[in-house]
Design an enzyme around this catalytic site. Structure first.
Site, PDB file in Angstrom:
ATOM      1  N   THR A  47       0.823  -1.206   0.000  1.00 31.51           N
ATOM      2  CA  THR A  47       0.000   0.000   0.000  1.00 31.51           C
ATOM      3  C   THR A  47       0.856   1.254   0.000  1.00 31.51           C
ATOM      4  O   THR A  47       0.453   2.297  -0.512  1.00 31.51           O
ATOM      5  CB  THR A  47      -0.932  -0.015   1.225  1.00 31.51           C
ATOM      6  OG1 THR A  47      -1.733  -1.196   1.174  1.00 31.51           O
ATOM      7  CG2 THR A  47      -1.838   1.197   1.260  1.00 31.51           C
ATOM      8  N   TYR A 135       6.792 -11.630   4.960  1.00 28.91           N
ATOM      9  CA  TYR A 135       5.646 -11.035   4.273  1.00 28.91           C
ATOM     10  C   TYR A 135       5.338 -11.881   3.043  1.00 28.91           C
ATOM     11  O   TYR A 135       6.075 -11.853   2.057  1.00 28.91           O
ATOM     12  CB  TYR A 135       5.978  -9.594   3.897  1.00 28.91           C
ATOM     13  CG  TYR A 135       4.892  -8.813   3.188  1.00 28.91           C
ATOM     14  CD1 TYR A 135       3.598  -9.297   3.056  1.00 28.91           C
ATOM     15  CD2 TYR A 135       5.173  -7.561   2.640  1.00 28.91           C
ATOM     16  CE1 TYR A 135       2.612  -8.569   2.418  1.00 28.91           C
ATOM     17  CE2 TYR A 135       4.203  -6.820   1.999  1.00 28.91           C
ATOM     18  CZ  TYR A 135       2.924  -7.334   1.885  1.00 28.91           C
ATOM     19  OH  TYR A 135       1.963  -6.609   1.239  1.00 28.91           O
ATOM     20  N   LYS A 163       3.226 -11.929   7.985  1.00 30.96           N
ATOM     21  CA  LYS A 163       2.030 -11.276   7.452  1.00 30.96           C
ATOM     22  C   LYS A 163       1.660 -12.035   6.193  1.00 30.96           C
ATOM     23  O   LYS A 163       2.404 -12.062   5.212  1.00 30.96           O
ATOM     24  CB  LYS A 163       2.302  -9.814   7.117  1.00 30.96           C
ATOM     25  CG  LYS A 163       1.160  -9.108   6.391  1.00 30.96           C
ATOM     26  CD  LYS A 163       1.579  -7.693   6.009  1.00 30.96           C
ATOM     27  CE  LYS A 163       0.455  -6.928   5.332  1.00 30.96           C
ATOM     28  NZ  LYS A 163       0.251  -7.307   3.918  1.00 30.96           N
TER      29      LYS A 163
END
Length: 297
Positions: A47, A135, A163
């Site tokens: 993001t 991640y 994550k």
């Protein structure tokens, strides 16, 4: 061993002006808007446009947010890159004000096997001054963090969590069975199924929607924990409505425009990510009105 990150984490958008320089006043307003309604911030994630940002912009972003947050929330910084050396260089952004770094798999050239991928992450963890979070976002990097890699790295003293943004429910269900209590598992893509993932054992969520509706997932987690069905339904409906923003053109461009409408300032994505049409901008403004964040046009 340090405890991995938990709770609701907002992966901040990176506000840019027309010259793709960091819009620091807009950034400060967004941080103020989100702080106190989330448990942590993730800078330079997907993001936050890490793969396409100018290095100077990325450096300044971390310094500015770290100074503003000043320990009031967990701060995590993305360091993933195309190779181990480049990712290790990104570790320089992990100043004393940063709590964790997050690293995706290398992209462009994939690691040839699981052993090479494990070495990549272990090298980063060895070199990092702060704990490392894995991640997993194979839809972007085109290389997943396989189960064998995760279980091997979960034994590293400086790897404290993962994550998972893969969207693979079975994979996530396996992650929460890991026996190391300080290794935390964060969900990164399934806000609309947050209650379900809580029941699976998620330790927290990383949600880009928190840029628009900060506190929404906190409300959902609280309602689910208290067994308040009406409040849970309200929180889920609010998230569902906000999710409509992401279908207005390219999702990240749309998220930046929505955030810009709320705090003012730069809302352009870094090239070559596409800008939004006037029609999509109008639709986003209407959705924000439906959420009670702007007057309905």
């Amino acid at each position: 061993m340090p405890l991995g990150p938990r709770g609701i984490i907002c992966p901040l958008v990176t506000p840019l002006d027309d010259d793709e320089k960091l819009d620091e006043p807009a950034l400060a307003r967004q941080v103020d808007r989100v702080l106190g309604r989330v448990d942590g911030l993730l800078l330079l994630g997907t993001t936050g446009e890490l793969p396409v940002l100018d290095d100077g912009v990325a450096d300044r972003l971390v310094d500015a947010v770290a100074e503003q947050v000043a320990g009031r929330a967990t701060l995590m910084v993305g360091v993933g890159d195309t190779g181990t050396g480049r990712a290790r260089r990104n570790l320089r952004r992990a100043t004393t004000s940063v709590d964790f770094v997050a690293a995706c798999t290398p992209y462009y050239y994939p690691a040839p096997d699981e052993a090479a991928l494990t070495r990549h992450f272990a090298d980063l963890a060895d070199a990092s001054a702060v704990p490392l979070v894995l991640y997993n976002i194979p839809q972007n990097t085109h290389q997943p963090i396989g189960w064998n890699v995760v279980t091997e790295l979960a034994g590293h003293d400086n790897v404290v969590g993962i994550k998972d943004s893969s969207g693979d429910t079975d994979y996530f269900r396996r992650l929460v069975t890991l026996s190391r209590p300080d290794f935390t598992v964060l969900q990164g893509t399934q806000e609309r199924r947050a209650a379900e993932f809580l029941r699976m054992g998620a330790d927290g969520f990383v949600s880009g929607l928190e840029n628009v509706i900060p506190g929404a997932l906190q409300d959902l987690v609280r309602a689910a924990g208290d067994g308040e069905d009406d409040a849970l339904h309200w929180a889920e409906q609010r998230i569902e409505t906000a999710f409509e923003i992401l279908s207005q053109g390219f999702w990240l461009s749309a998220l930046k425009v929505a955030t810009g409408m709320l705090v003012g300032g730069g809302d352009r994505p870094a090239a070559p990510l596409p800008p939004l049409s006037p029609e999509h901008r109008a639709a986003i403004r209407e959705i924000l009105g439906d959420l009670g964040l702007l007057p309905v046009s």
